[in-house]
Design a protein around this motif. Structure first.
Motif, PDB file in Angstrom:
ATOM      1  N   PHE A 176      53.898 -14.717 -28.773  1.00 43.85           N
ATOM      2  CA  PHE A 176      54.468 -14.390 -27.467  1.00 43.85           C
ATOM      3  C   PHE A 176      54.853 -12.920 -27.306  1.00 43.85           C
ATOM      4  O   PHE A 176      54.999 -12.444 -26.179  1.00 43.85           O
TER       5      PHE A 176
ATOM      6  N   GLN B  10      51.383 -24.237 -20.402  1.00 40.74           N
ATOM      7  CA  GLN B  10      51.511 -22.837 -20.805  1.00 40.74           C
ATOM      8  C   GLN B  10      50.517 -22.450 -21.896  1.00 40.74           C
ATOM      9  O   GLN B  10      50.033 -21.320 -21.923  1.00 40.74           O
TER      10      GLN B  10
ATOM     11  N   ARG C  32      46.317 -19.060 -27.234  1.00 35.29           N
ATOM     12  CA  ARG C  32      46.751 -17.673 -27.068  1.00 35.29           C
ATOM     13  C   ARG C  32      47.873 -17.656 -26.032  1.00 35.29           C
ATOM     14  O   ARG C  32      47.742 -18.242 -24.964  1.00 35.29           O
ATOM     15  N   CYS C  33      48.991 -16.926 -26.351  1.00 39.16           N
ATOM     16  CA  CYS C  33      50.193 -17.042 -25.510  1.00 39.16           C
ATOM     17  C   CYS C  33      50.923 -15.729 -25.167  1.00 39.16           C
ATOM     18  O   CYS C  33      52.153 -15.791 -25.027  1.00 39.16           O
ATOM     19  N   PRO C  34      50.399 -14.545 -25.030  1.00 41.42           N
ATOM     20  CA  PRO C  34      48.982 -14.174 -25.039  1.00 41.42           C
ATOM     21  C   PRO C  34      48.429 -13.863 -26.423  1.00 41.42           C
ATOM     22  O   PRO C  34      47.224 -13.737 -26.615  1.00 41.42           O
ATOM     23  N   GLY C  35      49.310 -13.715 -27.445  1.00 41.26           N
ATOM     24  CA  GLY C  35      48.829 -13.497 -28.802  1.00 41.26           C
ATOM     25  C   GLY C  35      48.347 -14.793 -29.418  1.00 41.26           C
ATOM     26  O   GLY C  35      48.519 -15.880 -28.857  1.00 41.26           O
TER      27      GLY C  35
END
Length: 461
Positions: A155, A258, A320-323
């Motif tokens: 995150f 999410q 991806r969360c975005p990482g």
């Protein structure tokens, strides 16, 4: 009650979890299940857990299995470390049940054991102890930090910047790691309610006095949210900026969205919001318990996530969360806490985020200290006789519309209301779940259902 496998792991009274019994189960586990590179062991903060963990460690070593002692860390942190090392694991914990009880959670190198594994362990009991030199023992002091780092990578260090988050520490083994995670992600962490005495926290059935304390902390400290977990750190608890506790199944359906899941797997006790939201290609319903959820996820495959009404979340694909956030096939608390905090921050408050979900309100409660056989007998009678079910629902002002017998008794009413009854799998309790279209109607339904059941069981309430 005698120690037995419940919905997730072996549970029983501490006085019945004797060294001989614990050693017998560990030898059976090591014989019946793959252990890979060795055995990782951890424990929660119950007074009884260190001694039980010592028995687990020494038994495994005596069986020629190298052991890594992770000390007091959350269950998902242990599972993450063990799976990363290609090892099996045992967590000493009674999870959310009272301190006079404890238990063991077993993991193979791929994740949680299955119900088939449980049967194999039971069949392997009574083995003769091995004779020979003890295998090696090493320590691991990084499992908790690696669990936190997983979500920092996924995150980012600014994910919660600007938020003031309360951490209700109580006696959760995850408490210090929760504070570390909030700070690492950019939030200001405010600790409340730390306890040196073990407190049993059931995130699926939070009592009113606890809810009142949570509201007091949130308002008194000017918090944007409050986070916590159960005793072993695999079930989350989240309250919004008003101090209102967010139901675990709401956390699950938001988190699944999410992380980009196409399919969700969840027990029949979770609310119907996943289907009503239209966000998922497929919703699979299972019996209660993470082993059933994980089995359903493995069958569904693809971008699949699982969650329970207690909030525990299982990530079945690399997200991806975005990482990057690799799959973790065990029930986790930190992912749903962080994911919903991030989403709520983007919406200007968690309450605004929750307001966008389909309006299906679920509540759960329990009648404690009730013999499991009495619960089962009453539920069996209601399962077998439609007239008894209809009379029970009529007393609640409902008209029967159908039943679901996958796990206990789930009674549907014509207005969309649900009353679900099931004996606890790991404690002498009768679980009650209700679902309705508003907080007021769900609360009224729960109070009425509990009173009726207590009357049927000859209890005062």
């Amino acid at each position: 009650m005698a120690p037995k496998f419940g919905t997730s792991g072996l549970r029983g009274l501490v006085v019945e979890l004797t060294p001989d019994l614990v050693a017998d189960y560990i030898r059976a586990f090591l014989a019946a299940c793959p252990v890979g590179s060795g055995l990782f062991v951890a424990r929660d903060l119950r007074d009884s857990s260190p001694a039980i963990a010592d028995v687990v460690i020494e038994t495994a070593r005596a069986e020629g299995i190298s052991v890594t002692d992770c000390g007091p860390v959350p269950t998902p942190a242990l599972a993450l470390a063990a799976m990363g090392a290609g090892a099996a694991a045992v967590m000493v914990t009674g999870s959310h049940i009272p301190a006079d009880r404890n238990g063991l959670k077993f993991y193979v190198p791929q994740g949680e054991i299955t119900k088939a594994d449980e049967a194999a362990i039971l069949a392997a009991l009574g083995r003769t102890p091995r004779k020979g030199d003890a295998a090696s023992l090493t320590g691991n002091k990084t499992a908790g930090a690696e669990w936190v780092a997983r979500y920092l990578t996924g995150f980012g260090a600014a994910a919660l910047t600007g938020l003031r988050v309360g951490v209700w520490s109580h006696s959760a083994v995850s408490r210090d790691m929760l504070s570390q995670a909030m700070r690492a992600l950019g939030a200001e962490a405010v600790e409340v309610g730390r306890s040196d005495v073990f407190i049993a926290i059931d995130t699926e059935a939070v009592p009113q006095d606890t809810r009142k304390a949570i509201r007091h902390w949130v308002i008194g400290h000017g918090l944007d949210a409050l986070v916590s977990t159960d005793g072993d750190g695999d079930r989350p608890l989240l309250a919004d900026e008003t101090g209102t506790v967010v139901p675990g199944d709401i956390l699950g359906q938001i988190t699944a969205r999410q992380v980009g899941a196409d399919t969700v797997v969840t027990p029949v006790t979770s609310n119907g919001g996943a289907e009503l939201s239209g966000h998922f290609n497929r919703v699979v319903r299972t019996k209660v318990g993470s082993p059933f959820v994980i089995a359903g996820m493995e069958q569904a495959q693809g971008r699949v996530a699982g969650y329970e009404a207690n909030g525990g979340f299982v990530l079945g694909f690399d997200a991806r969360c975005p990482g990057p956030l690799p799959r973790l096939m065990t029930r986790d608390s930190l992912l749903p806490l962080v994911a919903v905090l991030v989403a709520g921050r983007a919406q200007g408050g968690i309450s605004r985020l929750i307001a966008q979900e389909p309006l299906r309100v679920t509540l759960s409660d329990r009648i404690e200290n009730i013999d499991t056989q009495r619960s089962q007998d009453m539920i069996a009678a209601l399962q077998e006789r439609a007239d008894l079910r209809e009379a029970f629902l009529h007393g609640l002002g409902l008209i029967a519309a159908g039943v679901d017998l996958r796990d206990g008794l789930r009674m549907n009413a014509t207005g969309g209301e649900v009353v679900h009854l099931r004996p606890s799998g790991n404690a002498p309790e009768l679980r009650i779940y209700v679902e309705s279209a508003s907080h007021e109607s769900a609360g009224h339904l729960m109070n009425s259902a509990r009173a009726s059941l207590c009357a049927m069981l000859g209890l005062s309430g």
